[in-house]
Write an enzyme that holds these catalytic residues in place. Structure first.
Site, PDB file in Angstrom:
ATOM      1  N   PRO A 103       0.823  -1.287  -0.008  1.00  0.00           N
ATOM      2  CA  PRO A 103      -0.099  -0.204   0.089  1.00  0.00           C
ATOM      3  C   PRO A 103       0.743   1.191  -0.138  1.00  0.00           C
ATOM      4  CG  PRO A 103      -0.994  -1.476   1.462  1.00  0.00           C
ATOM      5  CD  PRO A 103       0.216  -2.044   0.959  1.00  0.00           C
ATOM      6  N   TYR A 104       2.047   1.184   0.690  1.00  0.00           N
ATOM      7  CA  TYR A 104       2.785   2.458   0.626  1.00  0.00           C
ATOM      8  C   TYR A 104       3.150   2.738  -0.768  1.00  0.00           C
ATOM      9  CZ  TYR A 104       7.120   5.230   0.956  1.00  0.00           C
ATOM     10  OH  TYR A 104       8.004   6.233   0.963  1.00  0.00           O
TER      11      TYR A 104
END
Length: 420
Positions: free
Chosen positions: A218-219
């Site tokens: 997700p980063y």
């Protein structure tokens, strides 16, 4: 006018009382005309006092453009990388406004910068959460920015897999809000802090700017979304944009003024350098290395470690070279990959401590091998990494860590604080 600290507000209140003008309890017998007269008199005197006060002239410098003195907004400027960038900009005679919500940043870093650059009109710190659209609009209304360096972001791969929505809100949504404010107020230069995590786990090494972006956590996904928004926006504008995708950041200010001081509750998600130093100082019993079965020479992850001083230099060069209507995209790294085991051995030598190491299963969202091809940034921005000795960079950072066992000491901090 930005809200000043409570102390200054109290000082103005005491001045009014000293002049015999305490209107907190107006006489009930006063007629409406008398009240209007008193209110008008008080308003006029307050304006006169404000215009003549040092605090007004101090802030007013930030609210107007000044030829030859570019005013840079540094988001996340109380953080590790952002504070080092602010230091470099101030040394290069830029005017700097730092905004930060202090969820990851340190007031101590702001204090250091304010002590180094105390002259009015050089540096201001404004407490702003970029998720608060009203505060962001107010920030841009009250300041005349020439460019934005956007660092503010949560930035831990492991944490992003545990709380992905936080990352999409904090990185993608906040960047969108910042771009809207820039467009509304005619701020046309953006230096965006991105990451090699947008590439995911490429098949071919080293990574070039043409390597497909296939993030796996997700980063990296949130950063890629933010990049896409920036690029799409620029298709219909004359903004000058630079996107810097950098690799694993280490090191500290060579003169020992700034360093990395993550919050204790985030240490388990933090950089390997921080974990090494914590183990060397006995804050944690040893170092945990996650993943020894990767398809690499020694089974541990391979990363490209870039010194924070070199990284900041790349940002300044990008700022100088940004061109209206264009988007420049650059990898910022050394071009050399080092394994986690190599890193740990360098950290042992830098600290002089035989750190205990525990090997654990892989961390979700990690990838085996990532290092850059810095050819493009070398050719186009005339930038190259200078601090490439891993042990030397760690020694510099270790000196700061030893001198600041508890991070930045803000117990006696005197911060010039504004709020939007």
């Amino acid at each position: 006018m930005l809200g000043l600290t409570r102390a200054r507000a109290q000082q103005r209140s005491s001045r009014s009382k000293a002049l015999g003008m305490d209107f907190s309890e107006p006489k009930k017998k006063s007629g409406i005309c008398g009240r209007i007269f008193m209110f008008s008199t008080l308003t006029t005197l307050c304006i006169l006092m404000l215009n003549q006060s040092p605090s007004f002239s101090y802030h007013n410098k930030f609210s107007r453009h000044e030829p030859g003195v570019p005013h840079i907004l540094v988001t996340g400027g109380a953080g590790y990388i952002g504070s080092h960038a602010a230091l470099r900009l101030l040394k290069d005679l830029y005017r700097v406004t730092i905004v930060d919500n202090l969820s990851r940043g340190n007031l101590g870093a702001i204090q250091v910068l304010q002590q180094l650059f105390p002259d009015p009109g050089r540096l201001q710190f404004v407490y702003v959460d970029l998720s608060d659209a009203k505060s962001v609009r107010k920030l841009f209304t009250q300041n005349a920015f020439d460019a934005v360096m956007h660092f503010a972001a949560v930035a831990y791969v492991g944490e992003s897999t545990l709380d992905p929505l936080k990352y999409y809100h904090n990185i993608t949504s906040n960047t969108l809000g910042l771009l809207e404010a820039m467009a509304a107020h005619g701020v046309k230069t953006l230096i965006y802090s991105s990451t090699c995590a947008t590439y995911g786990e490429p098949i071919k090494m080293p990574i070039t700017e043409e390597t497909p972006q296939l993030p796996i956590n997700p980063y990296g996904k949130a950063k890629k979304m933010a990049e896409d928004i920036i690029i799409d926006m620029n298709k219909n504008s004359d903004m000058a944009v630079m996107i810097l995708r950098y690799f694993n950041v280490i090191g500290s200010d060579p003169e020992g003024r700034l360093g990395e001081a993550p919050r204790p509750e985030l240490r388990e998600h933090g950089r390997i350098s921080g974990a090494c130093f914590d183990a060397a100082r006995g804050i944690i019993p040893g170092l945990k290395v996650r993943g020894t079965d990767y398809n690499t020479a020694d089974g541990t992850c391979i990363r490209d470690y870039i010194d924070v001083t070199d990284l900041v230099d790349a940002h300044v060069k990008a700022l100088e070279k940004a061109k209206p209507g264009e988007v420049g995209i650059y990898n910022v790294g050394t071009g050399r990959g080092r394994s986690v085991k190599e890193f740990v051995e360098a950290c042992k030598k830098a600290t002089g401590v035989q750190i205990e190491v525990e090997f654990l299963p892989r961390r979700p969202g990690d990838y085996a091998e990532v290092y850059s091809d810095p050819t493009k940034i070398m050719n186009e921005l005339n930038w190259t990494a200078r601090y490439t000795n891993l042990e030397d960079s760690l020694k510099v950072a270790w000196r700061w860590q030893k001198a600041h066992r508890n991070g930045y000491d803000t117990a006696s901090a005197s911060i010039r604080l504004f709020s939007a």
